[in-house]
Design a protein around this motif. Structure first.
Motif, PDB file in Angstrom:
ATOM      1  N   TYR A 116      -4.557   8.322   3.277  1.00 20.91           N
ATOM      2  CA  TYR A 116      -4.856   6.905   3.075  1.00 20.91           C
ATOM      3  C   TYR A 116      -5.737   6.368   4.208  1.00 20.91           C
ATOM      4  N   LYS A 165      -9.206   7.489   4.061  1.00 20.95           N
ATOM      5  CA  LYS A 165      -9.964   6.783   3.028  1.00 20.95           C
ATOM      6  C   LYS A 165     -10.390   5.396   3.537  1.00 20.95           C
ATOM      7  N   LYS A 194       0.805  -1.218   0.000  1.00 23.95           N
ATOM      8  CA  LYS A 194       0.000   0.000   0.000  1.00 23.95           C
ATOM      9  C   LYS A 194       0.843   1.277   0.000  1.00 23.95           C
ATOM     10  N   ASN A 195       2.148   1.122   0.214  1.00 24.70           N
ATOM     11  CA  ASN A 195       3.005   2.308   0.124  1.00 24.70           C
ATOM     12  C   ASN A 195       2.903   2.959  -1.249  1.00 24.70           C
ATOM     13  N   ALA A 206       0.147   2.992  -2.997  1.00 28.11           N
ATOM     14  CA  ALA A 206      -1.234   3.398  -3.268  1.00 28.11           C
ATOM     15  C   ALA A 206      -1.293   4.895  -3.558  1.00 28.11           C
ATOM     16  N   ALA A 207      -2.291   5.286  -4.316  1.00 31.90           N
ATOM     17  CA  ALA A 207      -2.404   6.683  -4.745  1.00 31.90           C
ATOM     18  C   ALA A 207      -2.445   7.637  -3.558  1.00 31.90           C
ATOM     19  N   GLU A 208      -3.045   7.186  -2.448  1.00 36.00           N
ATOM     20  CA  GLU A 208      -3.187   8.075  -1.290  1.00 36.00           C
ATOM     21  C   GLU A 208      -1.909   8.146  -0.456  1.00 36.00           C
ATOM     22  N   LYS A 217       1.692   7.048  -1.832  1.00 33.92           N
ATOM     23  CA  LYS A 217       2.808   7.369  -2.730  1.00 33.92           C
ATOM     24  C   LYS A 217       4.090   7.637  -1.962  1.00 33.92           C
ATOM     25  N   THR A 236      -0.032   0.546   7.453  1.00 31.09           N
ATOM     26  CA  THR A 236       0.018   0.562   5.994  1.00 31.09           C
ATOM     27  C   THR A 236      -0.743  -0.632   5.409  1.00 31.09           C
ATOM     28  N   GLU A 237      -0.523  -1.816   5.982  1.00 34.46           N
ATOM     29  CA  GLU A 237      -1.071  -3.033   5.373  1.00 34.46           C
ATOM     30  C   GLU A 237      -2.312  -3.589   6.071  1.00 34.46           C
TER      31      GLU A 237
END
Lengths: 182, 600
Positions: free
Chosen positions: B300, B303, B166-167, B169-171, B173, B264-265
């Motif tokens: 992130y 969201k 998820k690092n 991921a768009a939110e 980056k 993160t995960e």
């Protein structure tokens, strides 16, 4: 056996600890029976004339002269005692330790509200004057200290008990009230 | 009043309990918190100016003057130094034209130090304009500075690919790597959000949830190891108009970063665990207290929360259980290690200085806003989800008798594979070292600075509550390191910096001990210094919180386990050396009054 020899001095202190020594009242006569005083403000002997047994130090070290005297005491005394808060931890004079020494000098000689006469802005820099240390040091950070007697000032009874214990070789009597301050 | 400022204060309803958020927003908006802003905030929040200043001056990331248009916070933790921080620091200074602790003359770059940012497995690392840069090299540092000077966006200066999972991921980056090296059966195993909430809770009463957690024997994963079920039970029995569930994601212990990986995960899992906690104790509000260093995860995580609300894993009547309402908000810290202590965390969450409270009362009785509060670590909440999914008995089979389940370890330092490992309790240090590819090992720092540093004679000991209890930080130190200088001194400086100052013991003794250690390192030490250090260490346990109680541990445990390192450095033939240098001591005053020192 000859009498033990005691020396005392006040470094960066207020002489309050010495006043507390005098506060043993009439027992001071007993003390004179027990010991001989050498260099000390009590008898006004200015320099060591012989090796001493006990040196009592009031005050910490704020200038080069304090350091010099303290080292002389260490050389000339078998046992050194830090007497009171200033000797042990720097005490009130050490309040300046958080402030740069330059600022302290500026405040004292140039900018303080009570500075009125020093129009030329003279700073004390004669070679005869002691040099100011960067901070106030407790005695044990300059020389080895054998005993510490706390208090501001230490109570007369504490001083008396400590001296008697040292002289007689008995255990020191330190009741709670004598060392509790708040 | 400045209209932006007014907007910020309004956003939080002029609520003084949200002072942290207000100050964070002001800092972000203006780059610092001015005297005027402080006065305005005080007025609007109906607080004394000094009270605002108390909070403002307590936290590392609040500043009263600008930290530069671009701000570099370079980690100065022990592992960062081991991995070459000094070179990076020099490169930044050369490129920026200023020293650390200053801004460049044109105000474009500010260079500042900061305590462990939770990237020990990818040091040297820095936070630059809120973005994390890892595995820095001197050349990269120079490129970054010239890029920033040229006005480039910080994200365009990334010198690495985006991280895994998820690092990327768009939110998020971010270039941060998860470095998950071993997945156990509980937390890093496969996970489907909502299973526990939607299929289990409907048939369980709150008390059943507590009983199941109790049955699992899980103990708090932050480090203290208090039985979680018992904590929840106490909280559910306390009286209060409202209850709160707080998650401690302050993760400030140098060397730990597993919560960052979970955030993160496994954020869905964490939030689900908090909701389960809410159900168990009867709370409808949760707060995730997140360290400022992890602010790059904010968008992130928001969201993930939003998705959970949409999926009925948060909000009203969660999972179809009537009356089961729960929602979570994120509360950021602002850089203070002590806020990892639960009562300091609560104080901070209420907008105050992060000073630990006197206990009792414990948070389960009087916590956030003086209401009964459950506070648990990120990992604890995650584990609870699996306990509810699979049952306490399933969980209890793993680990050892007194330490059930799995534990995430954050392993860093001198090893081939630093990263996050989910192990079962009971693994020995030797096994761990083999697992991470460490050789030529001099020592292992167990549980970070507040833990203990152990040598090979203890490598057969087990990682578990009865033996080596840990919050998960493991730092491997090989034989090439100067342990006292590289590790112990760094940790002492850390504690001095992070003490809240409330207890005299913690405020003063670590400083005295550090000075004595430096004296020893400078070759001025004597045997008595070692004895003094041992004696002084015994004073600290009277401090109010864990920080003060353990602040002497780096020195105390290294003397205990590596006395020979100290003895090798002290003078044997001298019994007293004060280390006092008259010439040095009179230098400043003599220079100021224009006098030649004549010390002899």
């Amino acid at each position: 056996m000859s009498k033990p020899i005691v020396a005392t001095t006040s470094l960066a202190g207020c002489f309050g600890c010495h006043m507390s020594i005098l506060d043993i009242d009439e027992r001071i006569l007993d003390l004179f029976d027990l010991v001989e005083f050498n260099k000390s403000p009590i008898d006004d002997i200015k320099t060591f004339t012989k090796q001493c047994d006990i040196g009592i130090i009031e005050g910490g070290c704020c200038n080069s002269e304090n350091v010099h005297v303290l080292k002389e005491f260490r050389k000339n005394c078998k046992i050194l005692i830090s007497l009171g808060e200033c000797a042990i931890m720097g005490g009130l004079p050490a309040l300046r330790n958080g402030i740069p020494v330059e600022e302290c000098i500026r405040e004292a000689y140039l900018e303080g509200p009570t500075v009125t006469l020093n129009k030329e802005g003279i700073l004390p820099n004669d070679d005869e004057l002691p040099m100011i240390l960067d901070k106030v040091y407790p005695c044990h950070e300059i020389v080895k200290i054998d005993y510490f007697l706390p208090g501001c000032p230490p109570r007369a009874d504490l001083i008396w008990n400590a001296l008697v214990a040292l002289l007689t070789g008995n255990e020191m009597d330190l009741p709670y009230e004598v060392v509790k301050f708040d | 009043m400045n209209s932006q400022l007014e907007k910020i204060i309004k956003k939080y309803d002029s609520d003084k309990f949200r002072l942290m958020d207000i100050l964070i927003d002001i800092q972000a908006e203006f780059g610092f918190i001015s005297k005027e802003a402080t006065h305005d905030v005080a007025k609007e929040l109906n607080m004394a100016v000094v009270d605002v200043e108390q909070t403002l001056t307590f936290y590392h990331f609040f500043t009263q003057k600008s930290t530069g248009k671009n701000t570099v916070y370079l980690n100065d933790s022990a592992v960062a130094c081991m991995m070459g921080r000094e070179e990076i620091k020099k490169a930044f200074e050369e490129a920026a034209g200023c020293k650390f602790g200053e801004n460049s003359a044109d105000g474009l770059i500010g260079l500042y130090n900061t305590a462990c940012i939770g990237m020990n497995d990818q040091e040297p690392a820095a936070i630059i304009n809120g973005k994390v840069f890892t595995k820095l090299t001197p050349a990269v540092a120079q490129q970054i500075v010239s890029g920033l000077k040229a006005g480039k966006n910080v994200q365009d200066l990334y010198h690495q690919e985006l991280g895994d999972g998820k690092n990327a991921a768009a939110e998020v980056k971010s270039m941060v790597r998860n470095n998950i090296r071993r997945r156990g059966q509980v937390i890093l195993n496969d996970f489907t959000p909502g299973v526990a909430l939607k299929t289990k809770l409907s048939s369980m009463q709150p008390k059943d949830v507590i009983d199941e957690v109790k049955k699992s024997n899980i103990r708090g994963r932050g480090g203290a190891g208090f039985p979680t079920g018992l904590k929840w039970d106490f909280c559910s029995r306390s009286t209060g108009e409202k209850r709160y569930v707080l998650c401690n994601a302050d993760e400030g212990e140098p060397g730990t970063f597993k919560d960052r990986v979970l955030l993160t995960e496994r954020p869905e899992m964490l939030f689900e665990g908090m909701a389960i906690g809410g159900y168990a104790v009867g709370a409808d509000q949760g707060i995730l207290y997140l360290r400022y260093e992890y602010k790059y995860l904010e968008t992130y995580l928001e969201k993930v929360l939003e998705d959970a609300r949409k999926d009925n894993r948060l909000g009203k009547n969660i999972g179809g259980v009537n009356g089961f309402d729960f929602d979570i908000r994120i509360q950021f810290g602002a850089g203070a290690y002590v806020c990892g202590e639960e009562t300091a965390l609560i104080e901070s969450g209420e907008g105050k200085r992060g000073e630990p409270r006197d206990k009792p009362p414990f948070p389960v009785e009087k916590g956030y806003l003086n209401m009964p509060t459950v506070i648990n670590n990120v990992e604890t909440f995650c584990a609870v989800v699996k306990i509810i999914e699979n049952g306490g008995n399933w969980y209890k089979q793993m680990g050892t008798e007194e330490s059930s389940g799995t534990k995430l370890l954050s392993i860093s330092g001198d090893c081939a594979q630093p990263g996050v490992y989910e192990i079962e309790w009971g693994m020995t240090i030797s096994q761990m070292l083999e697992m991470v590819g460490a050789s030529n090992v001099q020592a292992v720092q167990v549980s970070g600075p507040s833990g203990q540093i152990i040598g090979p004679k203890d490598f057969d000991r087990k990682i578990c509550y009865g033996d080596l209890a840990t919050g998960g930080s493991m730092i491997v130190v090989d034989k090439t390191r100067d342990m006292l200088k590289d590790i112990v001194l760094n940790f002492m400086e850390f504690f001095i910096e992070e003490s809240c100052g409330s207890c005299t013991t913690c405020r003063i003794v670590p400083k005295l001990m550090k000075d004595r250690l430096v004296k020893i390192l400078n070759g001025k030490g004597v045997m008595k210094d070692i004895a003094d250090l041992e004696d002084w260490a015994k004073i600290l346990p009277v401090s109010r919180c864990g920080l003060g109680q353990t602040a002497a541990n780096p020195i105390a445990t290294s003397i205990k386990n590596f006395r020979e390192l100290y003895e090798a450095k002290v003078q044997k033939d001298v019994d007293y050396d004060c280390g006092f240098d008259m010439n040095k001591a009179v230098q400043a005053s003599c220079a100021f009054v224009d006098r030649v020192p004549n010390a002899h």
